[in-house]
Every structure is written in C-alpha cells, then in structure tokens.
Motif scaffolding. Structure first.
Motif, PDB file in Angstrom:
ATOM      1  N   MET A   1      -9.367 -29.645 -15.700  1.00  0.00           N
ATOM      2  CA  MET A   1      -8.008 -29.122 -15.713  1.00  0.00           C
ATOM      3  C   MET A   1      -7.958 -27.746 -15.074  1.00  0.00           C
ATOM      4  O   MET A   1      -8.883 -26.950 -15.230  1.00  0.00           O
ATOM      5  N   ALA A   2      -6.865 -27.490 -14.362  1.00  0.00           N
ATOM      6  CA  ALA A   2      -6.772 -26.199 -13.663  1.00  0.00           C
ATOM      7  C   ALA A   2      -6.557 -25.066 -14.664  1.00  0.00           C
ATOM      8  O   ALA A   2      -5.757 -25.186 -15.585  1.00  0.00           O
ATOM      9  N   LEU A   3      -7.302 -23.985 -14.465  1.00  0.00           N
ATOM     10  CA  LEU A   3      -7.131 -22.807 -15.322  1.00  0.00           C
ATOM     11  C   LEU A   3      -6.004 -21.941 -14.747  1.00  0.00           C
ATOM     12  O   LEU A   3      -5.171 -21.424 -15.474  1.00  0.00           O
ATOM     13  N   ILE A   4      -6.007 -21.814 -13.415  1.00  0.00           N
ATOM     14  CA  ILE A   4      -4.951 -21.039 -12.755  1.00  0.00           C
ATOM     15  C   ILE A   4      -4.224 -21.958 -11.785  1.00  0.00           C
ATOM     16  O   ILE A   4      -4.867 -22.642 -10.982  1.00  0.00           O
ATOM     17  N   THR A   5      -2.918 -21.993 -11.859  1.00  0.00           N
ATOM     18  CA  THR A   5      -2.129 -22.768 -10.906  1.00  0.00           C
ATOM     19  C   THR A   5      -1.152 -21.826 -10.210  1.00  0.00           C
ATOM     20  O   THR A   5      -0.358 -21.165 -10.871  1.00  0.00           O
ATOM     21  N   VAL A   6      -1.253 -21.764  -8.894  1.00  0.00           N
ATOM     22  CA  VAL A   6      -0.394 -20.885  -8.109  1.00  0.00           C
ATOM     23  C   VAL A   6       0.513 -21.752  -7.264  1.00  0.00           C
ATOM     24  O   VAL A   6       0.030 -22.629  -6.545  1.00  0.00           O
ATOM     25  N   ARG A   7       1.816 -21.549  -7.377  1.00  0.00           N
ATOM     26  CA  ARG A   7       2.764 -22.368  -6.618  1.00  0.00           C
ATOM     27  C   ARG A   7       3.743 -21.502  -5.838  1.00  0.00           C
ATOM     28  O   ARG A   7       4.484 -20.730  -6.418  1.00  0.00           O
ATOM     29  N   GLN A   8       3.697 -21.654  -4.518  1.00  0.00           N
ATOM     30  CA  GLN A   8       4.690 -21.004  -3.634  1.00  0.00           C
ATOM     31  C   GLN A   8       4.815 -19.500  -3.912  1.00  0.00           C
ATOM     32  O   GLN A   8       5.900 -18.924  -3.820  1.00  0.00           O
ATOM     33  N   LEU A   9       3.691 -18.891  -4.247  1.00  0.00           N
ATOM     34  CA  LEU A   9       3.715 -17.477  -4.614  1.00  0.00           C
ATOM     35  C   LEU A   9       4.020 -16.603  -3.395  1.00  0.00           C
ATOM     36  O   LEU A   9       3.382 -16.739  -2.350  1.00  0.00           O
ATOM     37  N   THR A  10       5.000 -15.722  -3.549  1.00  0.00           N
ATOM     38  CA  THR A  10       5.442 -14.885  -2.436  1.00  0.00           C
ATOM     39  C   THR A  10       5.680 -13.460  -2.915  1.00  0.00           C
ATOM     40  O   THR A  10       6.263 -13.252  -3.971  1.00  0.00           O
ATOM     41  N   LYS A  11       5.202 -12.507  -2.143  1.00  0.00           N
ATOM     42  CA  LYS A  11       5.495 -11.108  -2.453  1.00  0.00           C
ATOM     43  C   LYS A  11       5.900 -10.395  -1.168  1.00  0.00           C
ATOM     44  O   LYS A  11       5.155 -10.373  -0.195  1.00  0.00           O
ATOM     45  N   GLU A  12       7.071  -9.832  -1.216  1.00  0.00           N
ATOM     46  CA  GLU A  12       7.575  -9.090  -0.068  1.00  0.00           C
ATOM     47  C   GLU A  12       7.697  -7.634  -0.464  1.00  0.00           C
ATOM     48  O   GLU A  12       8.279  -7.319  -1.493  1.00  0.00           O
ATOM     49  N   TYR A  13       7.114  -6.753   0.339  1.00  0.00           N
ATOM     50  CA  TYR A  13       7.270  -5.326   0.086  1.00  0.00           C
ATOM     51  C   TYR A  13       8.436  -4.809   0.917  1.00  0.00           C
ATOM     52  O   TYR A  13       8.555  -5.140   2.090  1.00  0.00           O
ATOM     53  N   VAL A  14       9.272  -4.036   0.285  1.00  0.00           N
ATOM     54  CA  VAL A  14      10.397  -3.443   1.008  1.00  0.00           C
ATOM     55  C   VAL A  14      10.229  -1.943   0.950  1.00  0.00           C
ATOM     56  O   VAL A  14       9.990  -1.382  -0.111  1.00  0.00           O
ATOM     57  N   ARG A  15      10.273  -1.300   2.074  1.00  0.00           N
ATOM     58  CA  ARG A  15      10.252   0.165   2.025  1.00  0.00           C
ATOM     59  C   ARG A  15      11.187   0.727   3.072  1.00  0.00           C
ATOM     60  O   ARG A  15      11.519   0.054   4.054  1.00  0.00           O
ATOM     61  N   THR A  16      11.598   1.940   2.783  1.00  0.00           N
ATOM     62  CA  THR A  16      12.532   2.584   3.695  1.00  0.00           C
ATOM     63  C   THR A  16      11.823   2.889   5.007  1.00  0.00           C
ATOM     64  O   THR A  16      10.710   3.392   5.014  1.00  0.00           O
ATOM     65  N   LYS A  17      12.484   2.559   6.093  1.00  0.00           N
ATOM     66  CA  LYS A  17      11.874   2.764   7.398  1.00  0.00           C
ATOM     67  C   LYS A  17      11.964   4.238   7.766  1.00  0.00           C
ATOM     68  O   LYS A  17      13.030   4.845   7.673  1.00  0.00           O
ATOM     69  N   ALA A  18      10.843   4.801   8.164  1.00  0.00           N
ATOM     70  CA  ALA A  18      10.841   6.210   8.556  1.00  0.00           C
ATOM     71  C   ALA A  18      11.552   6.353   9.895  1.00  0.00           C
ATOM     72  O   ALA A  18      11.338   5.568  10.810  1.00  0.00           O
ATOM     73  N   VAL A  19      12.418   7.352   9.979  1.00  0.00           N
ATOM     74  CA  VAL A  19      13.120   7.595  11.237  1.00  0.00           C
ATOM     75  C   VAL A  19      12.255   8.497  12.103  1.00  0.00           C
ATOM     76  O   VAL A  19      11.774   9.529  11.653  1.00  0.00           O
ATOM     77  N   GLN A  20      12.040   8.092  13.339  1.00  0.00           N
ATOM     78  CA  GLN A  20      11.242   8.894  14.257  1.00  0.00           C
ATOM     79  C   GLN A  20      12.166   9.848  15.007  1.00  0.00           C
ATOM     80  O   GLN A  20      13.383   9.655  15.036  1.00  0.00           O
ATOM     81  N   GLY A  21      11.569  10.840  15.614  1.00  0.00           N
ATOM     82  CA  GLY A  21      12.345  11.702  16.493  1.00  0.00           C
ATOM     83  C   GLY A  21      12.833  12.956  15.807  1.00  0.00           C
ATOM     84  O   GLY A  21      12.322  13.344  14.753  1.00  0.00           O
ATOM     85  N   ARG A  22      13.845  13.583  16.404  1.00  0.00           N
ATOM     86  CA  ARG A  22      14.301  14.886  15.939  1.00  0.00           C
ATOM     87  C   ARG A  22      14.827  14.798  14.498  1.00  0.00           C
ATOM     88  O   ARG A  22      15.604  13.909  14.175  1.00  0.00           O
ATOM     89  N   PHE A  23      14.411  15.714  13.667  1.00  0.00           N
ATOM     90  CA  PHE A  23      14.787  15.758  12.247  1.00  0.00           C
ATOM     91  C   PHE A  23      14.471  14.431  11.539  1.00  0.00           C
ATOM     92  O   PHE A  23      15.170  14.062  10.607  1.00  0.00           O
ATOM     93  N   GLY A  24      13.455  13.740  12.028  1.00  0.00           N
ATOM     94  CA  GLY A  24      13.129  12.413  11.492  1.00  0.00           C
ATOM     95  C   GLY A  24      12.918  12.416   9.986  1.00  0.00           C
ATOM     96  O   GLY A  24      13.458  11.577   9.282  1.00  0.00           O
ATOM     97  N   THR A  25      12.150  13.414   9.514  1.00  0.00           N
ATOM     98  CA  THR A  25      11.840  13.459   8.081  1.00  0.00           C
ATOM     99  C   THR A  25      13.127  13.583   7.272  1.00  0.00           C
ATOM    100  O   THR A  25      13.313  12.913   6.259  1.00  0.00           O
ATOM    101  N   LEU A  26      14.014  14.450   7.751  1.00  0.00           N
ATOM    102  CA  LEU A  26      15.255  14.686   7.045  1.00  0.00           C
ATOM    103  C   LEU A  26      16.137  13.441   7.074  1.00  0.00           C
ATOM    104  O   LEU A  26      16.726  13.042   6.074  1.00  0.00           O
ATOM    105  N   ARG A  27      16.183  12.811   8.263  1.00  0.00           N
ATOM    106  CA  ARG A  27      17.042  11.630   8.392  1.00  0.00           C
ATOM    107  C   ARG A  27      16.507  10.468   7.563  1.00  0.00           C
ATOM    108  O   ARG A  27      17.284   9.659   7.054  1.00  0.00           O
ATOM    109  N   THR A  28      15.159  10.421   7.411  1.00  0.00           N
ATOM    110  CA  THR A  28      14.566   9.356   6.597  1.00  0.00           C
ATOM    111  C   THR A  28      15.110   9.406   5.167  1.00  0.00           C
ATOM    112  O   THR A  28      15.308   8.385   4.522  1.00  0.00           O
TER     113      THR A  28
END
Lengths: 334, 266
Positions: A1-28
């Motif tokens: 018998m299976a001890l661990i059963t994994v079905r259609q397991l999905t993990k999506e990471y979402v993070r804020t995209k860093a803005v490049q260019g002038r004042f990028g850090t601030l705009r991020t």
C-alpha cells in the motif's frame, strides 16, 4: 500500500516584478506587476512503505519545493498529498502538527540544531518537542551516538561543529523520535568522501533495520547508486522519469561510448566516419563513437583497415551519471 | 495538551539557555536601563522646580513610577521580532513550521524564555535601580497584590503585539523598520518615560484607547497607588479584552502567513 500519494501537486510562486531602469527600486515599491513561476507542475507519484526513492533534478527543478509541500511547510496552489497513517490519511498542510511527529526532515543547506547550544541540548529539546518517553530517548540516543559517532562532539556548541559533524547531528535529531518517514534534502552536500559514506551507511541502516521510508534529493549520484532502487527525475516541475535506476540508463542511454585513438597521421576536421559510425574529436585527440547496445563494436575494428590504424580503444558503459548529465544538458539546451 | 506543554516548556528552557550564552548583552542592557533611570529621574525631578505635586502626582511618586516603568519596559526590548524575521530570511523558519507544535505558541515560548532571563537580571539590579532612581514599597496591600497580576497581563499583551509585528516578516522579509517603530511607539504610549497623567489631553486619549498603556503604565500606576479600586479593576477587564482580541488576531494573521509562506534559498 502506498504510504505517500501525490496527485496533480502544483505550486506556483508569485512575486512582485522588480522594475528596471530609472528609480527602479522606488517604482518596484508601487508596482502591481507580478511574476509567476511554476515550481511544481501537476506532478503525480506514490511511494510505498519501506522504499528509498532518489528524487533527482537539476538546480531549480522543484525538488526542495516538493519536499516542503510533502512536509506541510508550504501550502500548494492546487493538487493534493496524502500520507497514510494509523489514524487514516493525512494531508500535510491541513494536519501539519499531527504529521510532524511521523516525519523526520533534514535540509542539508540549513540546520534544525540550536546554533548557540551544545549538540546534546538540541537532542533533549527535540525529545521534549516530540514527546519521546525517557527510556526510548536513552536507547535511541545510544544507538545514534554509536552509528553516527557523535561522542567526540556531543557537548560542543553547534556553531563550532564542522559541516560533517553538524550533518550527523542533524540526522540524529531527525531520527530521535523514530519517524517512519524521512525526507532528506541534499544530506551529503559539501561533505567529504568519508562523511558522505557515514551518512549513506546510516540511511541504509535506518531503512533496513528501522523500515524507515526515505525520499532523498541529491546531486551526488553515488548516493543514489548506493541507496536507491527507484528514481524520480523531475525538471521544470514535471516528472521526467519514475522507475528503476537501471531502467533510466537503458531508456535514456541505449548505447555505449567507444573511445578510439588513431596511429600516425590524424584525419582533418572534427568528425570521422568509421565503419558506418560517426565519431567526434575529443580534446585529447581521441575520437568518440556512440555504438548502440546491440550493434557490434567489431565493425569499428574491422573498419580500421580502411587507412586508419587503431592504437587504442576503450568502451565506456553509460552509467547513471552520464545519463543524468546528458538529460540535464538536453533540457537546458532545449 | 500535556504533550504540547512539555514542548513549550522545553522552548522556554532553550530560550533561557540561549540568552545565558550572551551574558555580556544581558548586562549591557541592564546598564543601559540603569543609565536611563538616572537620566529620566533627574530630568523629571528638575521639572518639578520645587513644587510638591504636578497633575496629582508627587515628586517622590513620579520618581518611583519612572524607576519601575524603566525596569518594566525591558520586556518591550525582546529580540523576538528580529529572531522571527531572521529565520524567515534565512529559511530556517522551515524547521519552526515543521514542528509538532503551533508556530505562534513556539514563538511565545521563546519570548517567555527571554523574559525569564530579563526578569532575573532585572531583579538583580533592583537595589541599584532604587539607589540611582528611587523605590519604595507598594502603596498598600491591595496595590502589592495587584501589581504582579497587572505585570502578567502587560507581559502577555507585549508578547502578542511583538508576535504580530514579527509575523509581518512573512510578507516583508525584512521588518527592522517596523520593529523599531513598534518599540518606539509602544514604549512611549506605554508611559515608559513619561507618566500618562502628564500627557496633553488628545495624546492621553490616544494612549488610553490603545493596549500599550497596560504594559508599563497600568502596573506601575497601581504600585504607586495612582490607579486603584474600580479604576484598577476596569483596567484589568480592558487589558484582558485586548488579550482575547489580539490572540484572535494573531491566529488569523498566522493562518494567512502560513498560506503564503515562502522558504528562502535551497
């Protein structure tokens, strides 16, 4: 018998995209643009009690994320995991505390030991956290001390331990409460040859005598060859292969490589046709041919009469390492 | 339940052991507190300019209040918020979450262990604090009995608030700014350096409406007899209400934090 059963397991990471260019850090700071990464992409597998499974994949393939989902540290985006147990199946992130008593976890890149305290203090603390009765703690500790040779540094603060000593301490802490299920995330990373052998011997012993089920991620394929009969190979969050170690080699490398050194004048160019096989020039001047497992190597030798003299010939059997290297390279190039 | 208690007790013990590894830090912070008592009591004594009573508080009572308040405010300086943020940042939080105990409970147990060490050191320096600032017995038997109860409620409130601030690390990773802001606001509105009776009315209303006053002001004011009888009782009820409210909020925030946990690195 299976001890661990994994079905259609999905993990999506979402993070804020860093803005490049002038004042990028601030705009991020004020941006709404999100970047999504699918770390684990609808994977399915199951693991039986008593198995030792090697969970392989290149860096960033989703191995650690899977382990964190299996231990209930992360919450998945979708899909499910069930771990069979005496009280019925448990979903890690829904019944995390209950599952915690039945799993041991070692993350090679970090430590569960208390950095500032002597190693033995971490053990008494873990025993209290997992409510290990005193007699069982004493006998387990005695066994672990012997198997992992902990005595020389049992009273040393963890911050002063070498990486190998610390890893042995971490393994002991993970098994102090006899979990039937052990997750090892790169347990041999950065260890020397001898320390690696101690870790492998210990995992093998725990599996054989303790019937501990083990899921192991590693980049050292010697770990897999020594410990696992089964491999799960993933990349880009998807399962590429699930089966026996030998099967992987047969499926992805149904050939052997033949290295040939020629006598006298060398042919021009980087390619050479010999007896119907096409060879590539190596850095050391030898020629590399791929010969199918059922194709006769002697055709290469017979072809030697056609103007080229073979001085030296060696046959390299494909092994796990060469296959995995090839697979990773194909995935990266493709 | 018994199982969990054993685990939490172990956490408290470990936190004590860890703090004791850093004795110099403990004594340095005790020295800072004594220095603070020296400064604040001198400044306030001077502010009385020979008057006996200001806003219903005698000069002696104010000095005792400030000495006690400075000692009590030590609990606000708990490293819990940094520890939580550091473990989220390094990814070690993975171990905290994979324990068979609740995460908020583990963190409160760590806070308790830290406080045990801080209280032990504070008790050691009480005689010195009395010499440098000024201490007297409690205002009466009731004040003496209610004081520890008020302290306990204050400790719980500060623990929950620190925990909530610490949990912001699950969203922001780095929470030093928020933590510094918390300490500043909490210490001031708790009445750690200025007794609340001296606050101008609008500021006093803000301080009264928030839970911080129960961390420092309420216990110290009970001790010197400034707050007693029904006022003390009402204070306890409100503090207990805050504890219930913040416990619920902590559970709610933790549930959200857990669902969005990201383990950094490897």
């Amino acid at each position: 018998m299976a001890l661990i059963t994994v079905r259609q397991l999905t993990k999506e990471y979402v993070r804020t995209k860093a803005v490049q260019g002038r004042f990028g850090t601030l705009r991020t700071l004020f941006t709404r643009e999100k970047e999504r990464t699918l770390a684990v992409d609808h994977i399915d597998f199951s693991i039986d009690e008593g198995e030792v499974v090697g969970y392989l994949g290149p860096n960033g393939a989703g191995k650690s994320t899977t382990i964190k989902l299996l231990t209930g540290v992360l919450w998945p985006t979708s899909g499910t995991v069930e771990v069979a147990g005496p009280g019925g199946p448990v979903v890690p992130w829904r019944d995390r505390q209950n599952l915690a008593r039945r799993i041991g976890v070692v993350f090679g890149q970090r430590s569960q030991l208390w950095w500032d305290l002597p190693l033995i203090e971490s053990f008494t603390l873990v025993a209290a956290l997992y409510d290990v009765p005193a007699p069982r703690y004493t006998s387990n500790l005695a066994r672990l001390r012997k198997l992992l040779e902990l005595d020389p540094f049992l009273h040393t603060p963890v911050r002063q331990l070498s990486l190998g000593q610390r890893m042995r301490g971490d393994l002991a802490a993970a098994l102090l409460y006899d979990p039937p299920l052990l997750y090892l995330d790169e347990p041999t990373v950065g260890l020397d040859v001898l320390a690696k052998e101690t870790v492998r011997g210990f995992v093998d012993e725990s599996n054989r005598s303790g019937r501990t089920t083990v899921l192991l991620t590693t980049h050292d394929l010697a770990d897999v060859e020594r410990l696992c009969r089964r491999i799960l190979l993933i990349d880009h969050g998807r399962v590429l292969y699930d089966g026996a170690v030998d099967g992987l080699v047969a499926r992805f490398a149904p050939y052997q490589e033949v290295l040939v050194r020629l006598d006298g004048d060398q042919p021009d160019g980087d390619r050479l046709d010999l007896g119907g096989f096409s060879g590539e020039r190596e850095h050391d001047g030898r020629w590399r041919f791929r010969v199918g497992r059922d194709e006769p190597v002697h055709r290469l030798l017979a072809a030697a009469g056609d103007g080229w003299q073979i001085r030296e010939l060696s046959v390299v059997e494909s092994n796990l390492e060469s296959v995995v290297k090839e697979l990773y390279r194909e995935r990266r190039d493709g | 339940m018994r199982r969990a208690l054993r685990g939490y007790r172990a956490y408290v013990r470990a936190a004590v052991a860890i703090r004791l590894q850093y004795r110099i830090t403990i004594f340095a912070s005790a020295a800072v507190t004594l220095l603070w008592i020296l400064l604040v009591t001198r400044v306030w004594s001077a502010a009385y300019q020979g008057r006996d009573t200001v806003a219903g508080l005698s000069r002696e009572s104010t000095v005792v209040y400030l000495t006690l308040a400075s000692l009590q405010a030590i609990v606000i300086n708990s490293p819990l918020m940094w520890i939580m943020a550091a473990r989220v940042r390094s990814g070690e939080v993975v171990f905290d979450i994979s324990r068979p105990l609740g995460y908020p409970g583990q963190m409160l147990a760590l806070q308790a262990g830290t406080s045990v060490t801080q209280i032990a050191v504070t008790l050691l320096v009480v005689p010195l604090a009395g010499l440098i600032g000024g201490l007297s017995g409690p205002a009466g038997l009731a004040a003496g009995l209610l004081y520890p109860v008020a302290l306990l409620l204050g400790w719980m409130l500060n623990g929950l608030l620190s925990l909530l601030i610490g949990l912001t690390a699950f969203w922001t990773v780095e929470n030093t700014g928020i933590a510094v802001l918390y300490r500043f606001v909490a210490a001031f509105l708790a009445g750690a350096s200025v007794p609340l009776v001296f606050f101008p009315a609008p500021l006093r209303a803000v301080a009264d409406a928030l839970p911080f006053r129960y961390i420092v002001y309420q216990p110290a004011a009970i001790y010197i007899g400034q707050v007693n009888g029904p006022a003390a009782r009402d204070g306890f009820v409100v503090a207990a209400g805050w504890i219930v409210l913040l416990s619920g909020l902590t559970a709610l925030v933790w549930r959200q934090a857990y669902r969005r946990t990201v383990v950094h690195g490897g």
